[in-house]
Design a protein around this motif. Structure first.
Motif, PDB file in Angstrom:
ATOM      1  N   ALA A   1       1.048  -1.286   0.053  1.00  0.00           N
ATOM      2  CA  ALA A   1      -0.118  -0.020  -0.193  1.00  0.00           C
ATOM      3  C   ALA A   1       0.954   1.459   0.054  1.00  0.00           C
ATOM      4  N   LEU A   2       2.051   1.393   0.700  1.00  0.00           N
ATOM      5  CA  LEU A   2       2.958   2.480   0.678  1.00  0.00           C
ATOM      6  C   LEU A   2       3.518   2.535  -0.536  1.00  0.00           C
ATOM      7  N   HIS A   3       3.774   1.382  -1.231  1.00  0.00           N
ATOM      8  CA  HIS A   3       4.344   1.533  -2.526  1.00  0.00           C
ATOM      9  C   HIS A   3       3.385   2.173  -3.592  1.00  0.00           C
ATOM     10  N   LEU A   4       1.931   1.704  -3.671  1.00  0.00           N
ATOM     11  CA  LEU A   4       1.125   2.269  -4.548  1.00  0.00           C
ATOM     12  C   LEU A   4       0.880   3.637  -4.406  1.00  0.00           C
ATOM     13  N   ARG A   5       0.693   4.040  -2.899  1.00  0.00           N
ATOM     14  CA  ARG A   5       0.622   5.594  -2.486  1.00  0.00           C
ATOM     15  C   ARG A   5       1.801   6.106  -3.126  1.00  0.00           C
ATOM     16  N   ALA A   6       3.047   5.727  -2.645  1.00  0.00           N
ATOM     17  CA  ALA A   6       4.164   6.603  -3.421  1.00  0.00           C
ATOM     18  C   ALA A   6       3.909   6.857  -4.941  1.00  0.00           C
ATOM     19  N   ASP A   7       3.490   5.939  -5.775  1.00  0.00           N
ATOM     20  CA  ASP A   7       3.523   5.726  -6.897  1.00  0.00           C
ATOM     21  C   ASP A   7       2.434   7.141  -7.290  1.00  0.00           C
TER      22      ASP A   7
END
Length: 142
Positions: free
Chosen positions: A81-87
């Motif tokens: 979820a953190l990776h998706l939000r960073a994207d």
């Protein structure tokens, strides 16, 4: 372990007591007792509140953040979820950078009228498309 009274927690965290009560109501933080009528919190609540603040700044909803704490209240951050939000943030940064550059160009454009500036007209078209797409998303992609 020294417990923090709700007033002390509010002062140390910068989060109003009313918000602390709401966060407790929705399950983001947990008081461990009361001293009279005043709620008492463990010191780790300060870490939880810092993470909640960071999450809100990053665009996570309070509901999203509920899943970022284990049953004991310790952070349990979902890396995917953190990776998706960073994207998503990267995409926003690119869009905002493009918008900033276009606005600077239009502000400095030597065209007699903004409507004579090709870059400004392109900015209007892009803005119109983005508004239409956001509207579609808000209606569930219809």
């Amino acid at each position: 372990m020294k417990l923090l009274d709700i007033g002390i927690l509010a002062k140390k965290s910068g989060v109003p007591a009313s918000t602390l009560r709401y966060y407790e109501e929705v399950g983001l933080i947990r008081s461990v007792g009361r001293h009279g009528l005043r709620r008492q919190f463990e010191p780790q609540a300060l870490v939880q509140l810092a993470l909640i603040s960071l999450g809100k700044t990053a665009g996570f909803s309070l509901e999203d953040m509920k899943g970022m704490f284990g049953k004991d209240g310790a952070p349990d951050l979902p890396r995917a979820a953190l990776h998706l939000r960073a994207d998503k943030l990267d995409m926003q940064i690119r869009q905002l950078t493009t918008l900033r550059n276009a606005l600077r160009h239009v502000a400095e454009c030597r065209a007699e009228s903004h409507m004579d500036c090709p870059k400004f007209r392109r900015l209007l078209r892009v803005s119109s498309r983005a508004t239409t797409e956001r509207s579609k998303e808000a209606r569930g992609g219809l």
